[in-house]
Each structure stands twice: as C-alpha cells, then as structure tokens.
Design a protein around this motif. Sequence first.
Motif: not given
Length: 92
Positions: A12-13, A35-37, A40-42
């Motif tokens: 993710r990072r 990506a910011d939004a 994290e949910d993926y």
Amino acid sequence: MTEHNKNIAAVRRRLNFRSWHRGTKELDLLFGPFADARLEDYDAAALAQYEDLLMAPDPDVYSWIVGLAPPDPAYDTPVLRDVIAFQRTRHA
C-alpha cells in the motif's frame, strides 16, 4: 502485526507513493487523492489490479478516467471503475 499484514502494508505504501509520482502532473492529481482515500480498504487482489493500472500507458489511463475513450478490456476492472467513480464524485 502478522507477516502478511506487514507485506500488504508495504505494498500500500509503495502504491501510494507511485500514485503521487506517475510522471505527469495530471495523473498524479487523479491517482494521488484516490490512493489516499481508497488503498487502505483494498485487499491483495484489488491492490494487484491497481498496480496493473498504474503500469498502463499514461495517455491511455488519462483517457479512460476522464471519459475520452472506453477502457481497454484488459484494464476494465472493478478498481478502474472505482477510480472513475471517485473522480466523478470529486468533480460533481
């Protein structure tokens, strides 16, 4: 944190960084906020789709996201549709 969770966090990072540093400012501004939004949910499968999308040619991706051309079937995934929907809600 498990090893799998550490690995997915690192992915993710890396993808978030690549989203903000595509090489063209237009795509940085499309992918970075997304990506910011959303990353994290993926899960791992969605992150792989997103990574494939980041590797597509810039002019093609831009055309797909802003609606100038239909997406190539190879990239027409739930992730691309999520990116397109995200952009539409940002600019509605």
